[in-house]
Design an enzyme around this catalytic site. Sequence first.
Site, PDB file in Angstrom:
ATOM      1  N   CYS A   5      77.249  72.681  14.946  1.00 50.24           N
ATOM      2  CA  CYS A   5      77.650  73.288  16.036  1.00 50.24           C
ATOM      3  C   CYS A   5      78.427  72.475  16.992  1.00 50.24           C
ATOM      4  O   CYS A   5      77.900  71.693  17.854  1.00 50.24           O
ATOM      5  CB  CYS A   5      76.651  74.034  16.527  1.00 50.24           C
ATOM      6  N   CYS A  57      78.255  73.482  20.549  1.00 53.07           N
ATOM      7  CA  CYS A  57      77.080  73.263  21.354  1.00 53.07           C
ATOM      8  C   CYS A  57      76.803  71.604  21.650  1.00 53.07           C
ATOM      9  O   CYS A  57      76.233  71.273  22.671  1.00 53.07           O
ATOM     10  CB  CYS A  57      75.687  73.629  20.523  1.00 53.07           C
ATOM     11  N   ASP A  58      77.173  70.998  20.729  1.00 51.33           N
ATOM     12  CA  ASP A  58      76.852  69.580  20.635  1.00 51.33           C
ATOM     13  C   ASP A  58      77.904  68.427  21.047  1.00 51.33           C
ATOM     14  O   ASP A  58      77.704  67.363  21.194  1.00 51.33           O
ATOM     15  CB  ASP A  58      75.914  69.036  19.366  1.00 51.33           C
TER      16      ASP A  58
END
Length: 326
Positions: free
Chosen positions: A140, A143-144
Amino acid sequence: MSENIEKVKCLIIGSGPAGYTAAIYAARANMSPVLYQGTQPGGQLTTTNEVENFPGYPEGVTGPEMMMQLQAQAQRFETDVRDGWVTKVDFSGDVHKAWVNETKEIHADTIIISTGASAKYLGLDSEQKYLKLGGGVSACAVCDGFFYRNQEVVIVGAGDSACEEAHYLSKLCKKVTMLVRRDEFRASKIMAARVKNTENIEILFNTETDEVLGDGQVVTAVRVFNNQTNEKHEIPATGFFVAIGHKPNTDIFKDFLDLDETGYIINEPGTSKTNIEGVFVSGDAADHVYRQAVTAAGTGCMAALDAERWLAAKDSAFEVSTSTYN
Ligand code: NDP
């Protein structure tokens, strides 16, 4: 009946656009839906940055924001939205049973499955090792990606997701190397063109991952090979992103529902009906073709309407049969 058993009219499993849309419709039809969010409340869209193709948002909207709005809309009509993970079901009898977090037992008149799909990984030991360590492997980018600002990363995949994530990473990272296993993209032309035209994205065609390399704690490089020449080389990278598609989250249903060879639930064409009466499916758990937020929402609506009509038909059949005996 044990004290731990709860009886509900409509149980919705999953909290993506399909689940929340089903909840909005079921709640407005007085079915008092109970919705369990699962391990990723809001579903896959919470890992998406900009959603530009959902009708009604002319300026686009972020995935997490859209999911918060859908949840609020479902709760406005008194959907009971709960934390919890449905770990087991039993559809063998007249009562549809589901267990939440291995303990709580729910008996539902109707069940709407909206469990979606999960990210796939390559399956290399080194990939799994650094994934579990939280040391640089991710599925992701949204997300990261933040953790890899001004660093060099590698991303695997050639579909729309990979292109979207590579482009997202290119805005944060110094360099993004994209590994495409064939000599062409699977992604739509517009998405592929965006990646090709981004200066700090290098695309390596016919290239696969041999090993994710690291110092035992974090990723430091990726060894790749050209599948035409078998030549190997190392790419320095602190992040390894995997964007190679998804697997439907349907394992707990496999003993009761008809699934296709890749695990998608088979629904009666043109409806949300499964092979079990009173159990309906919506969203990516059954859709390997469109897989869009808007189609998931559409099938969530269908599932709630199908569930409501099924319940109404059952109730009226019950009334007829009891009045015959009165
Ligand atoms: P896809 O299934 O479309 O693509 C998966 C990609 O991963 C393919 O290019 C495939 O390669 C590659 N791949 C699979 N396994 C491996 C492996 N072991 N090693 C290397 N590469 C591998 O998945 P997506 O998640 O990209 O997209 C799913 C759906 O969602 C699509 O319908 C897509 O259009 C849609 N989508 C739309 C978006 C948008 O419009 N904004 C954004 C994201 C997704 P190969 O091509 O060789 O099979």
